[in-house]
Design a protein around this motif. Structure first.
Motif, PDB file in Angstrom:
ATOM      1  N   VAL A 136       0.848  -1.163  -0.027  1.00 19.79           N
ATOM      2  CA  VAL A 136      -0.104  -0.171   0.058  1.00 19.79           C
ATOM      3  C   VAL A 136       0.823   1.114   0.050  1.00 19.79           C
ATOM      4  N   ARG A 137       1.822   1.259   0.865  1.00 20.26           N
ATOM      5  CA  ARG A 137       3.001   2.291   0.969  1.00 20.26           C
ATOM      6  C   ARG A 137       3.435   2.566  -0.456  1.00 20.26           C
ATOM      7  N   ALA A 138       3.796   1.614  -1.215  1.00 23.10           N
ATOM      8  CA  ALA A 138       4.508   1.791  -2.386  1.00 23.10           C
ATOM      9  C   ALA A 138       3.840   2.232  -3.251  1.00 23.10           C
ATOM     10  N   TYR A 144       0.795   9.409  -5.533  1.00 26.43           N
ATOM     11  CA  TYR A 144       0.792  10.636  -5.003  1.00 26.43           C
ATOM     12  C   TYR A 144       2.030  11.601  -5.217  1.00 26.43           C
ATOM     13  N   THR A 145       2.871  10.767  -5.753  1.00 25.05           N
ATOM     14  CA  THR A 145       4.294  11.815  -5.813  1.00 25.05           C
ATOM     15  C   THR A 145       4.461  11.732  -7.432  1.00 25.05           C
ATOM     16  N   ASP A 146       4.613  10.919  -8.167  1.00 25.38           N
ATOM     17  CA  ASP A 146       4.899  10.750  -9.625  1.00 25.38           C
ATOM     18  C   ASP A 146       3.735  11.242 -10.316  1.00 25.38           C
ATOM     19  N   PHE A 151      -3.812  11.481 -11.454  1.00 26.99           N
ATOM     20  CA  PHE A 151      -4.622  11.301 -10.419  1.00 26.99           C
ATOM     21  C   PHE A 151      -5.998  12.226 -10.355  1.00 26.99           C
ATOM     22  N   GLN A 152      -5.409  13.567 -10.166  1.00 26.78           N
ATOM     23  CA  GLN A 152      -6.452  14.425 -10.096  1.00 26.78           C
ATOM     24  C   GLN A 152      -7.245  14.643 -11.253  1.00 26.78           C
TER      25      GLN A 152
END
Length: 202
Positions: A136-138, A144-146, A151-152
């Motif tokens: 999940v963290r990966a 949410y970074t790259d 995503f938005q």
């Protein structure tokens, strides 16, 4: 053959068979049920490769929401599928051409795909220690970074699609009687208070 390989071939065979039944079944309800079976087997394949979060998301979101919604829509709408199949032969040549193009692309991709000798070591030594963290963290770190803007943008497209679906389906028909709660509560001609004397009936 190991147990993991046996489960892989089992899930893969059922997945391919159920996917074929989705597009070949004449009954749309059966097609949706085969689609649910395909999602479940795909979740099993995700578990085999260690992506438990993706497997749970596939079962909860797609099986529990999307596929069940498809099933309800197909069962509730009165769609004349005989009329829809009347123009099948008219679009058959175009469908065959598109299918052959996709088949050629798949053959080219699978034929040219070769696993490099340094792929596994590159994954293990990925920046940020993603390979050593939880599943999940990966996914969250990459998403949410790259890919935060993508995503938005995907969320905005889904929001617009949801609003458009509501606008298209919310149509006020003239001949349909609707409930007016304010008119029901404020009207006084429904109840009549009658004073009954002792010993007398109505």
């Amino acid at each position: 053959m190991s147990v993991a390989a046996a489960f892989f071939y089992l899930f893969a065979f059922v997945l391919v068979a159920s996917a074929f039944m989705v597009i070949s079944s004449r009954n749309p309800v059966q097609s949706v049920l085969f689609l649910i079976l395909a999602f479940v087997n795909a979740a099993g394949l995700f578990i085999l490769i260690g992506a438990e979060f993706l497997a749970l998301i596939l079962v909860v979101v797609y099986v529990g929401a999307v596929a069940v919604l498809f099933l309800f829509v197909v069962m509730m709408l009165d769609v004349d599928f005989v009329e829809l199949r009347q123009g099948f032969l008219q679009y058959l040549p175009v469908g065959v051409v598109v299918g052959l193009i996709f088949l050629a692309e798949l053959v080219l991709v699978v034929g040219a795909w070769v696993t490099g000798p340094g792929v596994s070591s590159a994954v293990k030594s990925s920046p940020g220690g993603i390979a050593t963290e939880s599943n999940v963290r990966a996914i969250a770190q990459v998403l949410y970074t790259d890919y935060i803007y993508f995503f938005q943008a995907a969320g905005f497209v889904l929001l617009v699609a949801m609003i458009g679906a509501i606008v298209l389906t919310l149509r006020h028909k003239v001949n349909v009687r609707r409930q007016n709660i304010t008119a029901q509560v404020t009207r006084s001609s429904t109840i009549e208070v009658v004073k009954v004397r002792p010993g007398q009936g109505l």
